[in-house]
Design a protein around this motif. Structure first.
Motif, PDB file in Angstrom:
ATOM      1  N   UNK A   1       1.252  -0.948   0.185  1.00 14.42           N
ATOM      2  CA  UNK A   1      -0.325  -0.089   0.077  1.00 14.42           C
ATOM      3  C   UNK A   1       0.922   1.111   0.200  1.00 14.42           C
ATOM      4  N   UNK A   2       2.125   1.737   0.597  1.00 13.43           N
ATOM      5  CA  UNK A   2       2.963   2.330   1.185  1.00 13.43           C
ATOM      6  C   UNK A   2       3.390   2.622  -0.311  1.00 13.43           C
ATOM      7  N   UNK A   3       4.025   1.290  -1.097  1.00 13.90           N
ATOM      8  CA  UNK A   3       4.819   1.680  -2.187  1.00 13.90           C
ATOM      9  C   UNK A   3       4.163   3.096  -2.701  1.00 13.90           C
ATOM     10  N   UNK A   4       2.800   2.823  -2.695  1.00 12.31           N
ATOM     11  CA  UNK A   4       2.342   4.074  -3.890  1.00 12.31           C
ATOM     12  C   UNK A   4       2.899   5.457  -3.657  1.00 12.31           C
ATOM     13  N   UNK A   5       3.058   5.736  -1.936  1.00  3.83           N
ATOM     14  CA  UNK A   5       3.490   6.778  -2.090  1.00  3.83           C
ATOM     15  C   UNK A   5       4.934   7.243  -2.760  1.00  3.83           C
ATOM     16  N   UNK A   6       5.516   6.162  -1.715  1.00  3.78           N
ATOM     17  CA  UNK A   6       6.830   5.873  -2.112  1.00  3.78           C
ATOM     18  C   UNK A   6       7.550   5.796  -4.604  1.00  3.78           C
ATOM     19  N   UNK A   7       6.603   5.167  -4.961  1.00  2.00           N
ATOM     20  CA  UNK A   7       6.970   5.400  -6.145  1.00  2.00           C
ATOM     21  C   UNK A   7       6.598   6.524  -7.192  1.00  2.00           C
ATOM     22  N   UNK A   8       6.411   7.735  -6.978  1.00  2.00           N
ATOM     23  CA  UNK A   8       6.482   8.999  -7.260  1.00  2.00           C
ATOM     24  C   UNK A   8       7.836   9.092  -7.711  1.00  2.00           C
ATOM     25  N   UNK A   9       7.898   9.564  -8.831  1.00  2.00           N
ATOM     26  CA  UNK A   9       9.192   9.522  -9.280  1.00  2.00           C
ATOM     27  C   UNK A   9       9.759  11.270  -9.064  1.00  2.00           C
ATOM     28  N   UNK A  10       8.802  12.079  -8.596  1.00  2.00           N
ATOM     29  CA  UNK A  10       9.730  13.409  -8.203  1.00  2.00           C
ATOM     30  C   UNK A  10       8.843  13.614  -6.641  1.00  2.00           C
ATOM     31  N   UNK A  11       9.190  14.727  -5.915  1.00  2.00           N
ATOM     32  CA  UNK A  11       8.973  14.546  -5.018  1.00  2.00           C
ATOM     33  C   UNK A  11       8.542  16.133  -5.007  1.00  2.00           C
ATOM     34  N   UNK A  12       7.157  16.507  -4.251  1.00  2.00           N
ATOM     35  CA  UNK A  12       6.620  18.102  -4.537  1.00  2.00           C
ATOM     36  C   UNK A  12       5.616  18.110  -3.722  1.00  2.00           C
ATOM     37  N   UNK A  13       5.137  19.320  -3.306  1.00  2.00           N
ATOM     38  CA  UNK A  13       3.877  19.271  -2.509  1.00  2.00           C
ATOM     39  C   UNK A  13       2.358  18.089  -2.815  1.00  2.00           C
TER      40      UNK A  13
END
Length: 263
Positions: free
Chosen positions: A114-126
């Motif tokens: 479930x949490x990897x959905x958050x970490x899969x983002x290739x960029x970090x912004x708001x």
């Protein structure tokens, strides 16, 4: 807590707009994926999570807090302590709870799905600060619900914590870099953007660090604090190696089904 919704929405949208304006004006890093695609997926996930969470857990945390207080349920409703002490202790204990919840979601395979959905983002912004799978949101609400009942957390503490949780998540995910003169003292207390980008690194030992959403105290206390990454802040590889494409990272449908597919 008649005006709870307005307080929460007011703070949420104010912080969201401010952080997005600042990162638009002076971004720390450039996104490898077109921002409009990511934003559609990330904000779409927020809408889906809010809807599903409301259906799954229709009662609010503050309403539960009011009920426990009226009926003398929970630790803080059974002991005589000054209100300010109860509020401060409630905030500290809820903060530690979220730290360990986050750490658990990294360590338990079914929760990591479930949490990897958050970490899969290739960029970090708001918008990344809002990018959580609906099932993770539901589980998080249930965990906080149990804590509110067991501890007897007062409604005002719940409101303050929920505003802080959302606001600081937007703050430390923002694609900005504080001036060194501010960032250096700030990181003695807060989880700054630079520290949190280490948590979003593709290097596993870095991903499994800096779990705190607000202060860095619990990471230091429980041995998960990392002040520097192997690469500099502007060179850290963000995301998960197994989800490299824009389709996987910037598609609402793929984010919703990601936990149910093997990688």
């Amino acid at each position: 807590m008649t005006h709870e919704v307005w307080w929460r929405l007011g703070f949420f949208f104010s912080i969201l707009v401010i952080m997005m304006l600042v990162e638009w004006r002076k971004p720390a890093r450039q996104s490898p994926i077109k921002s409009s695609k990511r934003w559609f997926a990330n904000f779409g996930l927020v809408f889906a999570s809010s809807l599903i969470a409301r259906l799954a857990v229709p009662i609010g945390l503050t309403a539960v807090a009011v009920y426990t207080q009226k009926n003398g349920i929970g630790l803080f409703n059974l002991v005589e302590l000054p209100s300010i002490i109860v509020i401060v202790l409630s905030l500290i204990l809820l903060d530690i709870l979220i730290y360990w919840q986050h750490r658990l979601f990294h360590r338990v395979p079914i929760l990591w799905r479930l949490h990897r959905v958050h970490h899969a983002d290739a960029h970090v912004d708001t918008s990344t600060g809002l990018r959580f799978h609906p099932l993770e949101i539901v589980l998080s609400i249930l965990i906080k619900l149990i804590a509110v009942i067991v501890l007897g957390v007062p409604a005002i503490a719940v409101l303050i914590f929920e505003i802080a949780l959302n606001g600081l998540a937007l703050f430390n995910h923002a694609n900005i870099r504080l001036p060194p003169a501010i960032e250096k003292p700030a990181r003695l207390i807060l989880m700054t953007q630079i520290l949190h980008r280490i948590h979003h690194s593709q290097v596993v030992s870095e991903t499994n660090s800096n779990y705190g959403f607000s202060v860095i105290w619990w990471d230091k206390l429980f041995g998960s604090y990392k002040s520097v990454a192997k690469k500099t802040d502007d060179q850290i590889d963000i995301g998960l190696i197994e989800y490299p494409t824009a389709k996987q990272n910037a598609s609402l449908w793929h984010l919703l089904i990601m936990p149910f597919r093997n990688k």
